[in-house]
Enzyme design. Structure first.
Site, PDB file in Angstrom:
ATOM      1  N   PRO A  70     133.621  54.674  93.298  1.00 59.87           N
ATOM      2  CG  PRO A  70     131.605  54.198  92.223  1.00 59.87           C
ATOM      3  CD  PRO A  70     132.621  55.287  92.414  1.00 59.87           C
ATOM      4  CB  CYS A  71     135.878  51.056  90.465  1.00 63.13           C
ATOM      5  SG  CYS A  71     137.247  52.135  90.196  1.00 63.13           S
TER       6      CYS A  71
END
Lengths: 264, 167
Positions: free
Chosen positions: B128-129
């Site tokens: 997700p980053c």
């Protein structure tokens, strides 16, 4: 910031005696293998402490299975290696302690629908670092991890892997500081597990709306509004319900920076 | 609200809109709405694809799930692929099925096998980053964040996204 150093040290030194036994169906020799006993840190992960055990059992199993992925079960329940060992014990044996903890070792029939693959320790490291990163996103919008250098990240991992308290905490203390004018994290990295192993995730603030410190009992009433007398356990300890969440997070989190609490 | 995150409500609204288009063009996405905890809502599509490996045409079942990542405040993409005997594919096998050429290191830094936060089973999840970085650039230009998100990641995977979604 984590100040009660004795507490951190006590938690770090927590150990569990484990008795590994090879699954009866996988024994290919006439002679039965002896069980393998070992004392392991509660904060570690199984793939980091099972190399010797694997070697001990390898000569009793079939040649074809020797290269396949080893996995463990307790009472028929496959153990997820990506959780810390002490947490797994609290989850499955917390209310009915059994020492040494007797686990069954398998080299065949890997339950791929339940367990993540773990072909080497790099996989454990990647999982560990990404969990710390997620915790830092919750606590400080990820700002501490992203300003650290690669060698600091390595030091966290090596500290855990080599069971070096000072090495780990020299870096981890920075992750346990709160920033800004407010004392406290943005959110508390916390996972609360029911006995079926499912976890309730939610965003938890260390403060109440009126700015006072939120204590564990207040969180319990929010998550379990219908239940009275819910007790939570971590590191083999029942947590007093009046413990402030901020203190709990700074002192009782696992090295992955999450609080892993089990409903008793 | 941060510039690079969205709320669970934003996510659900975009997901619902996405499903309306999918229904119109029979694209097969379905929504699973969680009434009490909105962040547990997700959309899912199951599909069968064929892929030629070693001159043999093989059939695979793919499940795509887009869910809301509560910690990062972004949509997250997850999937699993099974071969015809029903065995889950390994990450390396999936990498070789990609549309675009991507190095091993790049692929492995983006997609890893993890315990799915909603299903509590192993899934391949896109980290997700990277999503937060992408969203920062597209958030204000995007009409539907789910569409934008899918459009950005679909080249990595064998996921055909119709132009009807208004990419």
């Amino acid at each position: 910031m984590a100040n009660d150093r004795e507490v951190l040290r006590e938690i770090w030194d927590g150990k569990l005696p484990i008795c590994f036994q090879l699954d009866q169906e996988e024994i290919m020799e006439i002679q039965q293998p002896d069980p393998f006993y070992v004392m392991v840190p509660r904060l570690s992960y199984f793939p980091l402490v099972t190399d010797k055990m694997k070697r001990h059992f390898l000569r009793y199993i079939s040649q074809e299975s020797a290269d396949s992925e080893m996995w463990l079960d307790y009472n028929g329940q496959p153990l997820k290696w990506h959780y810390p060992i002490g947490f797994l014990y609290d989850l499955y044996c917390g209310s009915d302690p059994q020492l040494p903890w007797t686990l069954t070792v398998h080299f065949t029939k890997f339950p791929e629908n339940i367990l993540l693959h773990c072909t080497n320790k790099d996989v454990v490291e990647a999982h560990f670092m990404s969990t710390i990163k997620e915790a830092d996103v919750l606590k400080h919008r990820g700002q501490v991890m992203s300003t650290m250098q690669k060698k600091d990240h390595n030091q966290l991992w090596l500290g855990l892997q080599n069971d070096k308290f000072d090495q780990f905490w020299a870096i981890n203390r920075r992750l346990m500081e709160s920033h800004g004018e407010n004392e406290g994290f943005k959110h508390i990295p916390i996972r609360i597990y029911s006995d079926d192993g499912t976890c309730n995730q939610r965003l938890v603030s260390p403060k109440n709306n009126d700015g006072s410190r939120k204590i564990l009992q207040q969180l319990i009433s929010e998550i379990f509004p219908d239940k009275t007398e819910v007790k939570l356990r971590t590191h083999g300890i029942m947590i007093p319900p009046d413990t402030p969440l901020q203190w709990l997070s700074e002192h009782m989190s696992y090295p992955d920076n999450f609080l892993h609490l089990c409903v008793c | 609200m941060d510039i690079d995150t969205i709320t669970p409500e934003d996510f659900l609204a975009s997901a619902k809109h996405f499903i309306e288009i999918s229904d119109k063009i029979h694209d097969g996405w379905r929504i699973y709405e969680h009434k009490n905890e909105i962040h547990k809502s997700y959309i899912k599509k199951e599909a069968f694809i064929t892929f030629k490996s070693q001159n043999e045409l093989c059939l695979y079942k793919i499940e795509y799930v887009i869910f809301y990542n509560l910690s990062y405040g972004v949509p997250s993409f997850s999937f699993n692929v099974w071969n015809s005997p029903g065995t889950l594919l390994k990450l390396e096998e999936i990498r070789q099925m990609c549309f675009i050429q991507i190095t091993k290191e790049e692929f492995y830094s983006v997609i890893t096998q993890q315990e799915h936060p909603i299903f509590h089973r192993p899934y391949f999840i896109m980290h997700p980053c990277h999503t937060a970085q992408l969203l920062k650039e597209f958030k204000n230009k995007s009409r539907n964040i789910v569409v934008t998100f899918l459009g950005l990641i679909s080249p990595l995977l064998r996921l055909n996204l119709s132009l009807e979604y208004g990419l």
